[in-house]
Scaffold this motif. Structure first.
Motif, PDB file in Angstrom:
ATOM      1  N   THR A  32       0.792  -1.134  -0.106  1.00 10.46           N
ATOM      2  CA  THR A  32       0.253   0.030   0.061  1.00 10.46           C
ATOM      3  C   THR A  32       0.763   1.407   0.001  1.00 10.46           C
ATOM      4  O   THR A  32       0.485   2.273  -0.580  1.00 10.46           O
ATOM      5  CB  THR A  32      -0.933  -0.024   1.291  1.00 10.46           C
ATOM      6  N   TYR A  33       2.012   1.075   0.556  1.00  7.50           N
ATOM      7  CA  TYR A  33       2.830   2.484   0.792  1.00  7.50           C
ATOM      8  C   TYR A  33       4.232   2.477  -0.060  1.00  7.50           C
ATOM      9  O   TYR A  33       5.085   3.023   0.300  1.00  7.50           O
ATOM     10  CB  TYR A  33       3.170   2.447   2.220  1.00  7.50           C
ATOM     11  N   TYR A  88      12.426   6.997  -9.251  1.00  4.72           N
ATOM     12  CA  TYR A  88      12.662   6.759  -7.938  1.00  4.72           C
ATOM     13  C   TYR A  88      11.547   5.871  -7.258  1.00  4.72           C
ATOM     14  O   TYR A  88      10.465   6.287  -7.554  1.00  4.72           O
ATOM     15  CB  TYR A  88      12.914   8.034  -7.105  1.00  4.72           C
ATOM     16  N   GLN A  90       9.558   5.068  -3.601  1.00  2.00           N
ATOM     17  CA  GLN A  90       9.376   5.695  -2.344  1.00  2.00           C
ATOM     18  C   GLN A  90       8.776   4.839  -1.307  1.00  2.00           C
ATOM     19  O   GLN A  90       7.483   4.528  -1.858  1.00  2.00           O
ATOM     20  CB  GLN A  90       8.867   7.077  -2.453  1.00  2.00           C
ATOM     21  N   TYR A  92       6.567   4.579   2.482  1.00  2.00           N
ATOM     22  CA  TYR A  92       5.952   5.188   3.787  1.00  2.00           C
ATOM     23  C   TYR A  92       6.325   4.020   5.046  1.00  2.00           C
ATOM     24  O   TYR A  92       5.477   3.001   4.792  1.00  2.00           O
ATOM     25  CB  TYR A  92       4.590   5.674   3.826  1.00  2.00           C
ATOM     26  N   ALA A  96       6.147   6.108  10.314  1.00  2.00           N
ATOM     27  CA  ALA A  96       5.656   7.294   9.687  1.00  2.00           C
ATOM     28  C   ALA A  96       6.603   8.226   9.193  1.00  2.00           C
ATOM     29  O   ALA A  96       6.355   9.240   8.854  1.00  2.00           O
ATOM     30  CB  ALA A  96       5.007   8.182  10.897  1.00  2.00           C
ATOM     31  N   GLU A  97       7.973   7.561   8.673  1.00  2.88           N
ATOM     32  CA  GLU A  97       8.886   8.362   8.217  1.00  2.88           C
ATOM     33  C   GLU A  97       8.578   7.915   6.392  1.00  2.88           C
ATOM     34  O   GLU A  97       8.252   6.686   6.270  1.00  2.88           O
ATOM     35  CB  GLU A  97      10.160   8.103   8.198  1.00  2.88           C
ATOM     36  N   VAL A  98       9.009   8.813   5.552  1.00  5.53           N
ATOM     37  CA  VAL A  98       9.251   8.510   4.193  1.00  5.53           C
ATOM     38  C   VAL A  98      10.731   8.489   3.647  1.00  5.53           C
ATOM     39  O   VAL A  98      11.465   9.084   4.354  1.00  5.53           O
ATOM     40  CB  VAL A  98       8.605   9.812   3.579  1.00  5.53           C
ATOM     41  N   PHE A 100      13.068   7.612  -0.020  1.00  7.27           N
ATOM     42  CA  PHE A 100      13.127   7.424  -1.388  1.00  7.27           C
ATOM     43  C   PHE A 100      14.420   6.728  -1.450  1.00  7.27           C
ATOM     44  O   PHE A 100      15.429   6.627  -0.902  1.00  7.27           O
ATOM     45  CB  PHE A 100      13.426   8.881  -2.098  1.00  7.27           C
TER      46      PHE A 100
ATOM     47  N   ILE B  37      10.372  18.102   0.411  1.00 11.41           N
ATOM     48  CA  ILE B  37      11.491  17.198  -0.100  1.00 11.41           C
ATOM     49  C   ILE B  37      12.711  18.039  -0.683  1.00 11.41           C
ATOM     50  O   ILE B  37      12.383  18.968  -1.587  1.00 11.41           O
ATOM     51  CB  ILE B  37      11.041  16.291  -1.172  1.00 11.41           C
ATOM     52  N   LEU B  45      16.895  12.206  -4.013  1.00  9.79           N
ATOM     53  CA  LEU B  45      15.619  13.073  -3.473  1.00  9.79           C
ATOM     54  C   LEU B  45      15.892  12.545  -1.877  1.00  9.79           C
ATOM     55  O   LEU B  45      15.971  11.567  -1.552  1.00  9.79           O
ATOM     56  CB  LEU B  45      14.165  12.623  -3.656  1.00  9.79           C
ATOM     57  N   TRP B  47      13.774  13.093   1.648  1.00 11.35           N
ATOM     58  CA  TRP B  47      12.415  13.527   2.487  1.00 11.35           C
ATOM     59  C   TRP B  47      12.943  14.393   3.582  1.00 11.35           C
ATOM     60  O   TRP B  47      13.621  14.277   4.434  1.00 11.35           O
ATOM     61  CB  TRP B  47      11.472  12.581   2.856  1.00 11.35           C
ATOM     62  N   TYR B  50       6.879  16.373   6.908  1.00 17.20           N
ATOM     63  CA  TYR B  50       5.561  16.785   6.288  1.00 17.20           C
ATOM     64  C   TYR B  50       4.507  17.125   7.588  1.00 17.20           C
ATOM     65  O   TYR B  50       4.884  17.018   8.684  1.00 17.20           O
ATOM     66  CB  TYR B  50       4.694  15.396   5.738  1.00 17.20           C
ATOM     67  N   ASN B  58       5.894  15.261  11.042  1.00 13.60           N
ATOM     68  CA  ASN B  58       6.397  14.245  11.120  1.00 13.60           C
ATOM     69  C   ASN B  58       8.027  14.518  10.342  1.00 13.60           C
ATOM     70  O   ASN B  58       7.656  15.159   9.226  1.00 13.60           O
ATOM     71  CB  ASN B  58       6.102  12.909  10.479  1.00 13.60           C
ATOM     72  N   TYR B  59       8.973  14.418  10.914  1.00 16.75           N
ATOM     73  CA  TYR B  59      10.341  15.047  10.312  1.00 16.75           C
ATOM     74  C   TYR B  59      11.328  14.004   9.957  1.00 16.75           C
ATOM     75  O   TYR B  59      11.329  12.824  10.783  1.00 16.75           O
ATOM     76  CB  TYR B  59      10.994  15.835  11.349  1.00 16.75           C
ATOM     77  N   ASN B  60      11.847  13.978   9.025  1.00 18.43           N
ATOM     78  CA  ASN B  60      13.225  12.963   8.901  1.00 18.43           C
ATOM     79  C   ASN B  60      14.001  13.114   9.954  1.00 18.43           C
ATOM     80  O   ASN B  60      14.571  14.241  10.748  1.00 18.43           O
ATOM     81  CB  ASN B  60      14.181  13.425   7.627  1.00 18.43           C
ATOM     82  N   SER B  61      14.297  11.856  10.630  1.00 23.00           N
ATOM     83  CA  SER B  61      15.350  12.069  11.900  1.00 23.00           C
ATOM     84  C   SER B  61      16.477  12.693  11.716  1.00 23.00           C
ATOM     85  O   SER B  61      17.128  13.189  12.740  1.00 23.00           O
ATOM     86  CB  SER B  61      15.347  10.511  12.341  1.00 23.00           C
ATOM     87  N   TYR B  94      11.688  21.067  -3.011  1.00 21.92           N
ATOM     88  CA  TYR B  94      10.250  20.993  -3.454  1.00 21.92           C
ATOM     89  C   TYR B  94       9.220  20.772  -2.310  1.00 21.92           C
ATOM     90  O   TYR B  94       9.518  20.255  -1.281  1.00 21.92           O
ATOM     91  CB  TYR B  94      10.298  19.660  -3.998  1.00 21.92           C
ATOM     92  N   TYR B 104       0.006   6.475   0.997  1.00 23.27           N
ATOM     93  CA  TYR B 104       1.080   7.731   1.234  1.00 23.27           C
ATOM     94  C   TYR B 104       1.999   7.743   0.053  1.00 23.27           C
ATOM     95  O   TYR B 104       2.849   7.062  -0.472  1.00 23.27           O
ATOM     96  CB  TYR B 104       2.082   7.534   2.331  1.00 23.27           C
TER      97      TYR B 104
END
Lengths: 109, 119
Positions: A32-33, A88, A90, A92, A96-98, A100, B37, B45, B47, B50, B58-61, B94, B104
């Motif tokens: 899904t992510y 790329y 990506q 999730y 809760a981090e994203v 790439f 991003i 790229l 992240w 958001y 929520n932030y990139n650690s 971006y 997501y």
């Protein structure tokens, strides 16, 4: 943190050929992510695939996504001249981090 | 059609704070999430973080200690602040809409804003 690895780094193909791009995750990713983007020089990324296999609005059906768990694939069935770009993946994650992947460049052979 | 536009200084001095704003048109901030991003020259790229329309973040650690993202629903805008910048923060930044309805993914992107960190 889930790390995404993409291979190959560069794929040299001719128009009309089939392109197979790989995205491997360091831990299981819910399908899904998982999403795929295309980026051309000087442009913002464009969403191609979401939910591992659903095409975004307006994306031609020569683009398809598949996979599950830790291994995902983007396939371009017949390369058109406008498909030469960087791709790329990506994800999730549960934290809760994203993240790439580093990208795969598809260039003209 | 949703459109996003980044704005802010293109040059920031080392140790100062980078500030960018993303203006959203053609749609409402609510009920979506909105992200930042970045892409260093010639690289991939990354992240940054958001924010939801309600303000949860929520932030990139790896950047968390220096990043603040905020939203202004009355102006249909959201903003990025990155403190204590160094040359390694030079990148195209971006803004993008994070579609978090059932999955997501970033479905709408701004054109990008190049920010150079240099004295």
């Amino acid at each position: 943190e889930i790390v995404l690895t993409q291979s190959p780094g560069t794929l040299s193909l001719s128009p009309g050929e089939r392109a197979t791009l790989s995205c491997r995750a360091s831990q299981r990713v819910s399908s899904t992510y998982l999403a795929w983007y295309q980026q051309k020089p000087g442009q913002a990324p464009r969403l191609l695939i979401y939910g591992a296999s659903s095409r975004a609005t307006g994306i031609p059906d020569r683009f398809s996504g598949s996979g599950s768990g830790t291994d995902f694939t983007l396939t371009i069935s017949r390369l058109e001249p406008e498909d030469f770009a960087v791709y790329y993946c990506q994800q999730y994650g549960s934290s809760a981090e994203v993240t790439f992947g580093p990208g795969t460049k598809v260039d003209i052979k | 059609q949703v459109q996003l536009q980044e704005s802010g200084p293109g040059l920031v001095k080392p140790s100062e704070t980078l500030s960018l704003t993303c203006s959203v048109s053609g749609g409402s901030i609510s009920p979506y999430y909105w992200g930042w991003i970045r892409q260093p020259p010639g690289k991939g790229l990354e992240w940054i973080g958001y924010i939801s329309y309600s303000g949860s973040t929520n932030y990139n650690s790896s950047l968390k200690s220096r990043v603040t993202i905020s939203v202004d629903m009355s102006k249909n805008q959201f903003s990025l602040k990155l403190s204590s910048v160094t040359a390694t923060d030079t990148a195209v930044y971006y803004c993008a809409r994070l579609n978090a309805m059932a999955t997501y993914y970033f479905d709408y992107w701004g054109q990008g804003a190049l920010v150079t960190v240099s004295s």
